[in-house]
Design an enzyme around this catalytic site. Structure first.
Site, PDB file in Angstrom:
ATOM      1  N   LYS A 171     -10.184   0.690  -2.041  1.00 30.71           N
ATOM      2  CA  LYS A 171     -10.274   0.228  -0.654  1.00 30.71           C
ATOM      3  C   LYS A 171     -11.652   0.521  -0.063  1.00 30.71           C
ATOM      4  O   LYS A 171     -12.108   1.669  -0.058  1.00 30.71           O
ATOM      5  CB  LYS A 171      -9.182   0.909   0.169  1.00 30.71           C
ATOM      6  CG  LYS A 171      -9.087   0.457   1.620  1.00 30.71           C
ATOM      7  CD  LYS A 171      -7.922   1.193   2.279  1.00 30.71           C
ATOM      8  CE  LYS A 171      -7.721   0.757   3.727  1.00 30.71           C
ATOM      9  NZ  LYS A 171      -6.607   1.507   4.350  1.00 30.71           N
ATOM     10  N   GLU A 202       0.842  -1.197   0.000  1.00 29.15           N
ATOM     11  CA  GLU A 202       0.000   0.000   0.000  1.00 29.15           C
ATOM     12  C   GLU A 202       0.881   1.254   0.000  1.00 29.15           C
ATOM     13  O   GLU A 202       1.946   1.283   0.625  1.00 29.15           O
ATOM     14  CB  GLU A 202      -0.891  -0.014   1.242  1.00 29.15           C
ATOM     15  CG  GLU A 202      -1.881   1.139   1.322  1.00 29.15           C
ATOM     16  CD  GLU A 202      -2.721   1.100   2.600  1.00 29.15           C
ATOM     17  OE1 GLU A 202      -3.819   1.676   2.585  1.00 29.15           O
ATOM     18  OE2 GLU A 202      -2.267   0.496   3.600  1.00 29.15           O
ATOM     19  N   CYS A 208      -4.988  -3.521   3.344  1.00 28.72           N
ATOM     20  CA  CYS A 208      -4.679  -3.146   4.726  1.00 28.72           C
ATOM     21  C   CYS A 208      -5.845  -3.366   5.705  1.00 28.72           C
ATOM     22  O   CYS A 208      -6.114  -4.488   6.099  1.00 28.72           O
ATOM     23  CB  CYS A 208      -4.174  -1.710   4.753  1.00 28.72           C
ATOM     24  SG  CYS A 208      -3.206  -1.316   6.235  1.00 28.72           S
TER      25      CYS A 208
END
Length: 272
Positions: A117, A47, A158
Site C-alpha cells: 500500500k 483489506e 483502501c
C-alpha cells in the site's frame, strides 16, 4: 491464454474480521469455496482479512512469505480450485514496521504479484476518530499490475482510492480491472465510498472490484462495507448487504472495448 473476448467471472468477499486469526481464516475459506461454487475464476478478499484491530497491533499478525497461515491458506485454495485469488492484505515484516501487502495467487498456488500500500491513512476526522498508519506501516513505492484470465489488472488498497493518479498509471500500463480491497471507515464511507469507486471506473473506463470489511471490529473501529463490482460505465453490477457474503459478476471485455471505442477519452489525454 484465455480469449479476451470471453466474459470472466469475478467474485468479491465481504467480511467483518477481528482479532481471532483462526476464525477470520475459517470464514474466508468458507466464502472462497462458496465463490468457487458460484463459478468464480478470480476471487478477491478485503483489506486486513486475516486480522483487523488497531493499527499498532498488526505486529501480532505479521506473516512471512514462506509459512504464514493466511498465505498458506490462499496458496492452497488457489491451487486446489485452480483459481486466481487477490489476497486482500496481510501484514508482512519490514525493517522497523510492517507493510500492508496485497498478494495475488495464481491457479498453481504461486504468488504472481505483490503490492505494498502506497498511500497511508494519516487523518484526524475528529477527537474520537484519528488514524496514523505511517506510525506502524511502511509505505510501498511502486504501482503493480498483473496478468490473469487473458487481461491485465491493477492493484490498490483502501485509502489509495482517493488518489486518481495511481489508477491512471495502472490503466496506462494496460489494466482493465482495478482492485480496491478495503476497510473503509464508516464515517468516510457513508459519504465517499461508492462515489469514489464509480469515479475511478468512469474516468478510466475500467471495471472496479472492491471487496470490503463491514461492521464493528472493536470499540473504536467500524467499517462501512458495501462491497461492490462496478462496470466501466459506472454501473454497479453487484453490491453486498451488511453481512459476510460473496458478490460476483461477469466481466465482459468486449463490452469494455466498445465503450472505450465510443468514448475514447483515454486517447485524448494531453498531460503525461
Amino acid at each position: 491464454m484465455m480469449n479476451l473476448h470471453n466474459p470472466v467471472h469475478i467474485a468479491a468477499i465481504q467480511l467483518c474480521s477481528g482479532q481471532d486469526i483462526e476464525t477470520n481464516l475459517a470464514q474466508a475459506k468458507l466464502l472462497i469455496e462458496k465463490a468457487v461454487h458460484l463459478g468464480a475464476q478470480l476471487v478477491a478478499l478485503p483489506e486486513n482479512f486475516s486480522y483487523l484491530d488497531r493499527e499498532g497491533n498488526k505486529i501480532q499478525a505479521v506473516e512471512n512469505l514462506e509459512d504464514g497461515p493466511a498465505i498458506q491458506l490462499l496458496r492452497e485454495l488457489a491451487r486446489s480450485n485452480s483459481i486466481y485469488i487477490v489476497g486482500g492484505t496481510v501484514p508482512l515484516a519490514a525493517k522497523d514496521r510492517v507493510t500492508n501487502t496485497c498478494l495475488v495467487f495464481g491457479p498453481e498456488g504461486l504468488i504472481i504479484a505483490r503490492y505494498d500500500k502506497i498511500h497511508l491513512f494519516d487523518i484526524q476526522l475528529d477527537e474520537a476518530h484519528s488514524f496514523v498508519e505511517s506510525r506502524y506501516i511502511a509505505p510501498g513505492k511502486e504501482p503493480v499490475t498483473f496478468d490473469a484470465l487473458g487481461a491485465t489488472m491493477g492493484l490498490s488498497i483502501c485509502y489509495d482510492l482517493r488518489f486518481p493518479e495511481l489508477y491512471r498509471v495502472l490503466v496506462k500500463r494496460g489494466a482493465r480491472v482495478l482492485f480496491v480491497p478495503s476497510a473503509f471507515t464508516w464515517r468516510t464511507g457513508a459519504y465517499h465510498w461508492l462515489e469514489l469507486l464509480r469515479a475511478r471506473a468512469i474516468e478510466n473506463l475500467a471495471y472496479v472490484v472492491a471487496p470490503a470489511q463491514f461492521g464493528r471490529h472493536n470499540a473504536g473501529r467500524e467499517s462501512f462495507g458495501h462491497s461492490v463490482i462496478v462496470d466501466p460505465w459506472g454501473q454497479i453490477l453487484a453490491q453486498a448487504p451488511d453481512r459476510a457474503c460473496v458478490i460476483s459478476s461477469e466481466v465482459n471485455f468486449t463490452y469494455q472495448d466498445q465503450l472505450r471505442d465510443r468514448l475514447p477519452c483515454l486517447n485524448h489525454r494531453r498531460l503525461p
